[in-house]
Design a protein around this motif. Structure first.
Motif, mmCIF file in Angstrom:
data_model
loop_
_atom_site.group_PDB
_atom_site.id
_atom_site.type_symbol
_atom_site.label_atom_id
_atom_site.label_comp_id
_atom_site.label_asym_id
_atom_site.label_seq_id
_atom_site.Cartn_x
_atom_site.Cartn_y
_atom_site.Cartn_z
ATOM 1 N N GLY A 154 -3.711 45.506 21.394
ATOM 2 C CA GLY A 154 -3.738 46.845 20.834
ATOM 3 C C GLY A 154 -2.780 47.762 21.555
ATOM 4 O O GLY A 154 -1.972 47.323 22.387
ATOM 5 N N LEU A 155 -2.876 49.041 21.206
ATOM 6 C CA LEU A 155 -2.041 50.082 21.816
ATOM 7 C C LEU A 155 -2.891 50.866 22.800
ATOM 8 O O LEU A 155 -3.933 51.423 22.416
ATOM 9 C CB LEU A 155 -1.496 51.003 20.723
ATOM 10 C CG LEU A 155 -0.753 52.257 21.191
ATOM 11 C CD1 LEU A 155 0.497 51.877 21.973
ATOM 12 C CD2 LEU A 155 -0.394 53.136 19.991
ATOM 13 N N VAL A 156 -2.457 50.884 24.055
ATOM 14 C CA VAL A 156 -3.181 51.602 25.097
ATOM 15 C C VAL A 156 -2.196 52.421 25.915
ATOM 16 O O VAL A 156 -0.984 52.257 25.802
ATOM 17 C CB VAL A 156 -3.961 50.649 26.018
ATOM 18 C CG1 VAL A 156 -5.034 49.892 25.237
ATOM 19 C CG2 VAL A 156 -3.024 49.690 26.724
ATOM 20 N N GLN A 157 -2.732 53.282 26.759
ATOM 21 C CA GLN A 157 -1.900 54.083 27.646
ATOM 22 C C GLN A 157 -1.808 53.425 29.024
ATOM 23 O O GLN A 157 -2.686 52.627 29.404
ATOM 24 C CB GLN A 157 -2.466 55.491 27.776
ATOM 25 C CG GLN A 157 -2.409 56.299 26.486
ATOM 26 C CD GLN A 157 -2.842 57.745 26.685
ATOM 27 O OE1 GLN A 157 -3.643 58.040 27.565
ATOM 28 N NE2 GLN A 157 -2.294 58.645 25.884
ATOM 29 N N ALA A 158 -0.780 53.766 29.739
ATOM 30 C CA ALA A 158 -0.615 53.253 31.096
ATOM 31 C C ALA A 158 -1.855 53.581 31.921
ATOM 32 O O ALA A 158 -2.379 54.702 31.852
ATOM 33 C CB ALA A 158 0.631 53.841 31.740
ATOM 34 N N GLY A 159 -2.318 52.589 32.674
ATOM 35 C CA GLY A 159 -3.513 52.759 33.482
ATOM 36 C C GLY A 159 -4.790 52.300 32.811
ATOM 37 O O GLY A 159 -5.822 52.137 33.482
ATOM 38 N N ASP A 160 -4.738 52.093 31.511
ATOM 39 C CA ASP A 160 -5.918 51.635 30.767
ATOM 40 C C ASP A 160 -6.171 50.152 30.989
ATOM 41 O O ASP A 160 -5.357 49.437 31.589
ATOM 42 C CB ASP A 160 -5.734 51.907 29.272
ATOM 43 C CG ASP A 160 -5.916 53.371 28.930
ATOM 44 O OD1 ASP A 160 -5.614 53.746 27.777
ATOM 45 O OD2 ASP A 160 -6.347 54.143 29.808
ATOM 46 N N SER A 161 -7.285 49.699 30.437
ATOM 47 C CA SER A 161 -7.653 48.281 30.510
ATOM 48 C C SER A 161 -7.779 47.711 29.101
ATOM 49 O O SER A 161 -8.029 48.448 28.138
ATOM 50 C CB SER A 161 -8.982 48.106 31.249
ATOM 51 O OG SER A 161 -8.885 48.547 32.589
ATOM 52 N N LEU A 162 -7.640 46.407 29.028
ATOM 53 C CA LEU A 162 -7.766 45.704 27.754
ATOM 54 C C LEU A 162 -8.221 44.281 28.066
ATOM 55 O O LEU A 162 -7.811 43.716 29.092
ATOM 56 C CB LEU A 162 -6.415 45.682 27.039
ATOM 57 C CG LEU A 162 -6.335 45.527 25.524
ATOM 58 C CD1 LEU A 162 -7.099 46.643 24.827
ATOM 59 C CD2 LEU A 162 -4.872 45.525 25.081
ATOM 60 N N ARG A 163 -9.039 43.716 27.200
ATOM 61 C CA ARG A 163 -9.439 42.332 27.387
ATOM 62 C C ARG A 163 -9.019 41.504 26.182
ATOM 63 O O ARG A 163 -9.415 41.805 25.052
ATOM 64 C CB ARG A 163 -10.948 42.188 27.595
ATOM 65 C CG ARG A 163 -11.342 40.757 27.999
ATOM 66 C CD ARG A 163 -12.805 40.601 28.288
ATOM 67 N NE ARG A 163 -13.609 40.452 27.082
ATOM 68 C CZ ARG A 163 -14.800 39.901 27.040
ATOM 69 N NH1 ARG A 163 -15.345 39.422 28.164
ATOM 70 N NH2 ARG A 163 -15.480 39.840 25.915
ATOM 71 N N LEU A 164 -8.244 40.489 26.438
ATOM 72 C CA LEU A 164 -7.840 39.552 25.403
ATOM 73 C C LEU A 164 -8.808 38.374 25.377
ATOM 74 O O LEU A 164 -9.325 37.972 26.421
ATOM 75 C CB LEU A 164 -6.428 39.042 25.644
ATOM 76 C CG LEU A 164 -5.330 40.099 25.793
ATOM 77 C CD1 LEU A 164 -3.980 39.415 25.959
ATOM 78 C CD2 LEU A 164 -5.315 41.052 24.626
ATOM 79 N N SER A 165 -9.021 37.854 24.188
ATOM 80 C CA SER A 165 -9.849 36.665 24.022
ATOM 81 C C SER A 165 -9.049 35.607 23.292
ATOM 82 O O SER A 165 -8.159 35.918 22.495
ATOM 83 C CB SER A 165 -11.107 36.991 23.210
ATOM 84 O OG SER A 165 -11.910 37.951 23.855
ATOM 85 N N CYS A 166 -9.390 34.365 23.554
ATOM 86 C CA CYS A 166 -8.760 33.256 22.853
ATOM 87 C C CYS A 166 -9.857 32.251 22.536
ATOM 88 O O CYS A 166 -10.388 31.607 23.439
ATOM 89 C CB CYS A 166 -7.669 32.629 23.693
ATOM 90 S SG CYS A 166 -6.871 31.208 22.919
ATOM 91 N N ALA A 167 -10.184 32.166 21.264
ATOM 92 C CA ALA A 167 -11.225 31.246 20.824
ATOM 93 C C ALA A 167 -10.603 29.918 20.422
ATOM 94 O O ALA A 167 -9.562 29.886 19.756
ATOM 95 C CB ALA A 167 -11.978 31.848 19.643
ATOM 96 N N ALA A 168 -11.250 28.844 20.818
ATOM 97 C CA ALA A 168 -10.723 27.514 20.539
ATOM 98 C C ALA A 168 -11.690 26.714 19.685
ATOM 99 O O ALA A 168 -12.906 26.885 19.773
ATOM 100 C CB ALA A 168 -10.465 26.776 21.841
ATOM 101 N N SER A 169 -11.138 25.892 18.869
ATOM 102 C CA SER A 169 -11.946 24.965 18.093
ATOM 103 C C SER A 169 -11.721 23.567 18.642
ATOM 104 O O SER A 169 -10.676 23.279 19.221
ATOM 105 C CB SER A 169 -11.557 25.017 16.614
ATOM 106 O OG SER A 169 -10.202 24.640 16.456
#
Length: 122
Positions: free
Chosen positions: A9-24
């Motif tokens: 996504g779009l965030v500002q400097a200093g922010d946090s983000l969590r990516l996920s990767c789902a596998a089959s």
């Protein structure tokens, strides 16, 4: 194994983000998982990798201390927690799977997700 990344996504400097990767696939827990990223006009670069058990992790120097890779084998999911984001972290982030832990080069990963865009504004 098939991989599906999400959480960008779009965030500002200093922010946090969590990516996920789902596998089959039933063999998810036997693979080492990695995150890579590619910024516009640049080559794809290593970000982090985690062993099949989750007991070992390796990070690129540029993200060490800010990013954390983890996995939940019961959910067939690998995560990338990104804190203190910087504009230079802007890139498409990819998850990938390898039969062996510890590789930083993308040619060692045989399975790839489709990528998720992370944009960090200053």
């Amino acid at each position: 194994v098939q991989l599906q990344a999400s959480g960008g996504g779009l965030v500002q400097a200093g922010d946090s983000l969590r990516l996920s990767c789902a596998a089959s696939g039933r063999t998810f827990s036997s693979y080492a998982l990695g995150w890579f990223r590619q910024a516009p006009g640049k080559e794809r670069e290593f970000v982090a990798t985690i062993s099949w058990s989750g007991s070992s992790t390796t990070y690129a120097d540029s993200v060490k201390g800010r990013f954390t890779i983890s996995r939940d084998n019961a959910k067939n999911t690998v995560y990338l927690q990104m804190n203190s984001l910087k504009p230079e972290d802007t890139a498409v982030y990819y998850c990938a799977a390898s039969s062996t832990y510890g590789y930083r080069h993308d040619t060692r990963y045989g399975y790839w997700g489709q990528g998720t865009q992370v944009t960090v504004s200053s």
